[in-house]
Design a protein around this motif. Structure first.
Motif, PDB file in Angstrom:
ATOM      1  N   VAL A 186      -9.873  12.179  15.746  1.00 31.39           N
ATOM      2  CA  VAL A 186      -8.608  11.727  15.204  1.00 31.39           C
ATOM      3  C   VAL A 186      -7.401  12.772  14.368  1.00 31.39           C
ATOM      4  CG1 VAL A 186      -7.831  10.383  13.032  1.00 31.39           C
ATOM      5  CG2 VAL A 186      -9.156   9.595  15.937  1.00 31.39           C
ATOM      6  N   TYR A 187      -8.707  12.903  13.786  1.00 28.92           N
ATOM      7  CA  TYR A 187      -8.685  13.965  12.415  1.00 28.92           C
ATOM      8  C   TYR A 187      -7.887  15.250  13.390  1.00 28.92           C
ATOM      9  CZ  TYR A 187      -8.938  17.373   8.890  1.00 28.92           C
ATOM     10  OH  TYR A 187      -8.268  18.439   7.640  1.00 28.92           O
TER      11      TYR A 187
ATOM     12  N   VAL B 130      -2.279   5.737   2.638  1.00 30.10           N
ATOM     13  CA  VAL B 130      -3.654   5.366   1.528  1.00 30.10           C
ATOM     14  C   VAL B 130      -3.716   4.588   0.800  1.00 30.10           C
ATOM     15  CG1 VAL B 130      -4.012   6.649  -0.522  1.00 30.10           C
ATOM     16  CG2 VAL B 130      -2.478   7.763   0.723  1.00 30.10           C
TER      17      VAL B 130
ATOM     18  N   THR C  47       0.926  -0.986  -0.429  1.00 31.31           N
ATOM     19  CA  THR C  47       0.013   0.311  -0.155  1.00 31.31           C
ATOM     20  C   THR C  47       0.940   1.591   0.288  1.00 31.31           C
ATOM     21  OG1 THR C  47      -1.117  -1.901   1.559  1.00 31.31           O
ATOM     22  CG2 THR C  47      -2.118   0.952   1.132  1.00 31.31           C
ATOM     23  N   PRO C  48       0.350   2.452  -1.391  1.00 36.06           N
ATOM     24  CA  PRO C  48       1.570   3.599  -0.620  1.00 36.06           C
ATOM     25  C   PRO C  48       1.345   4.102   0.334  1.00 36.06           C
ATOM     26  CG  PRO C  48      -0.242   3.168  -2.951  1.00 36.06           C
ATOM     27  CD  PRO C  48      -0.318   2.118  -2.189  1.00 36.06           C
TER      28      PRO C  48
ATOM     29  N   VAL D 106      -7.895   9.186   8.659  1.00 43.18           N
ATOM     30  CA  VAL D 106      -8.014   9.973   8.931  1.00 43.18           C
ATOM     31  C   VAL D 106      -9.109  11.150   8.308  1.00 43.18           C
ATOM     32  CG1 VAL D 106      -5.621  11.748   9.156  1.00 43.18           C
ATOM     33  CG2 VAL D 106      -5.369   9.888   9.907  1.00 43.18           C
ATOM     34  N   ALA D 107      -8.658  10.956   6.884  1.00 38.35           N
ATOM     35  CA  ALA D 107      -9.659  11.617   6.021  1.00 38.35           C
ATOM     36  C   ALA D 107     -10.137  11.136   5.058  1.00 38.35           C
ATOM     37  CB  ALA D 107      -8.183  12.949   5.882  1.00 38.35           C
TER      38      ALA D 107
ATOM     39  N   ILE E  96      -6.681   7.831   3.459  1.00 35.43           N
ATOM     40  CA  ILE E  96      -5.243   8.316   4.984  1.00 35.43           C
ATOM     41  C   ILE E  96      -5.787   7.739   5.788  1.00 35.43           C
ATOM     42  CG2 ILE E  96      -3.809   9.683   5.607  1.00 35.43           C
ATOM     43  CD1 ILE E  96      -5.057  11.944   3.787  1.00 35.43           C
ATOM     44  N   VAL E  97      -5.717   6.775   6.248  1.00 36.13           N
ATOM     45  CA  VAL E  97      -5.264   6.080   7.620  1.00 36.13           C
ATOM     46  C   VAL E  97      -3.426   5.930   8.213  1.00 36.13           C
ATOM     47  CG1 VAL E  97      -6.727   4.056   6.030  1.00 36.13           C
ATOM     48  CG2 VAL E  97      -4.693   3.561   6.064  1.00 36.13           C
TER      49      VAL E  97
END
Lengths: 147, 171
Positions: free
Chosen positions: A63-64, B4, A35-36, B45-46, B74-75
């Protein structure tokens, strides 16, 4: 107690336990392999772009908010153009056998010497020669923002 | 480490929302459910964008429509053995807590090099060697994650600074 045991083939296979992921000398990333990965600076740029795009860009979750503060504080490269340059430098490494995880770690930790890089990212041990590693680290440090 | 990742989520939509704006409601629901969530192994996250919303399937017996949404997000996922930077949030006599984004990592005394001793100056506890290395609330520290435990909604971790190149960062 002593009841009929279900033969292996008749019982439903349990999903593999996901407890053994690690990022030590051997990278076992579970379902994040291939995963990138993003370095902290790249994540900062991406989150800013998503927030500026408007719409549903930002959220009020804990979290954000905490993540945004974290990346703002720890990003080693503040300018999006610099981040792209660092990405270009470190992407050359992917062709040499490094994984996404290792590339992102190098871009995040900004080591000074190959020894430091190998200590902090143990899986790098045999993947790059000292000169190649030192070259990459020098290129990255030149772009660092010390403000 | 931030990734990602392409994820999938199953959403149920009440029949009162069937209409021209159903896809908007689905996206709202997706954002509400998943953004900022902590699955116990990773934090979302988003959400970046939505790849695909499947054709709806009516759930027999309840009338809800079921959609499978595929989206990129996005993790943030910590790994055992990973080196991360963090901000010290509190110091206690047998260690200190470091905030790495949404995760709180505890570094215990056994994982701190012996030169750093617990001292209380005024009202500020800190770990210091008296010379140039000090760990106190607000310091930035580089640590290696030694262990992670996850439950639904929360993650706990322990870390170590007892190795070369780890410990307080010069600011």
């Amino acid at each position: 107690m002593a009841g009929p045991t279900v033969p292996q083939s008749l019982s439903r296979r349990r999903p593999a336990p996901t407890g053994d992921e690690e990022a030590t000398a051997v990278l076992k990333l579970g379902d994040m392999t291939d995963t990138p990965a993003l370095s902290v600076a790249e994540c900062k740029v991406l989150l800013e772009q998503l927030a500026n795009k408007g719409g549903r860009g930002t959220s009020n979750s804990d979290v954000y908010t905490k993540t945004r503060e974290y990346v703002d504080m720890f990003a080693r490269f503040k300018d999006p153009k610099t981040v792209t340059q660092v990405d270009a430098i470190s992407s050359g490494l992917l062709a040499k056998g490094l994984t996404h995880f290792e590339r992102a770690q190098l871009a995040t930790l900004c080591c000074d010497s190959p020894d430091e890089a190998r200590t902090l990212v143990p899986s790098l041990e045999t993947k790059l020669s000292d000169e190649e590693l030192q070259d990459v680290l020098n290129d990255i440090s030149k772009l660092r923002d010390f403000s | 480490m931030f990734f990602v990742k392409v994820l999938e989520h199953r959403i149920h939509l009440h029949p009162s929302f069937f209409g021209a704006q159903a896809s908007d409601y689905i996206l709202d629901q997706l954002y509400r459910d998943r953004e900022g969530s902590n699955t116990g192994t990773m934090m979302i996250v988003a959400i970046i964008d939505v790849d695909d919303i499947s054709e709806p399937k009516i759930v027999p017996g309840s009338g809800y429509a079921e959609y499978d949404v595929s989206y990129r997000a996005i993790v943030w996922r910590p790994f055992r053995g990973e080196v991360v930077d963090g901000l010290v949030s509190s110091v206690v006599n047998n260690g200190f807590f470091v905030d790495v984004g949404g995760l709180s990592v505890f570094v215990s005394k056994a994982m701190i090099p012996p030169q750093l001793k617990y001292t209380v100056e005024g009202a500020t506890p800190s770990f210091t060697d008296g010379v140039d290395q000090t760990v106190e609330r607000g310091s930035q520290v580089r640590l290696r994650i030694k262990g992670i435990r996850g439950e639904m909604g929360q993650m706990f971790a322990i870390g170590s600074i007892r190795e070369d190149y780890l410990g307080p960062l010069l600011q």
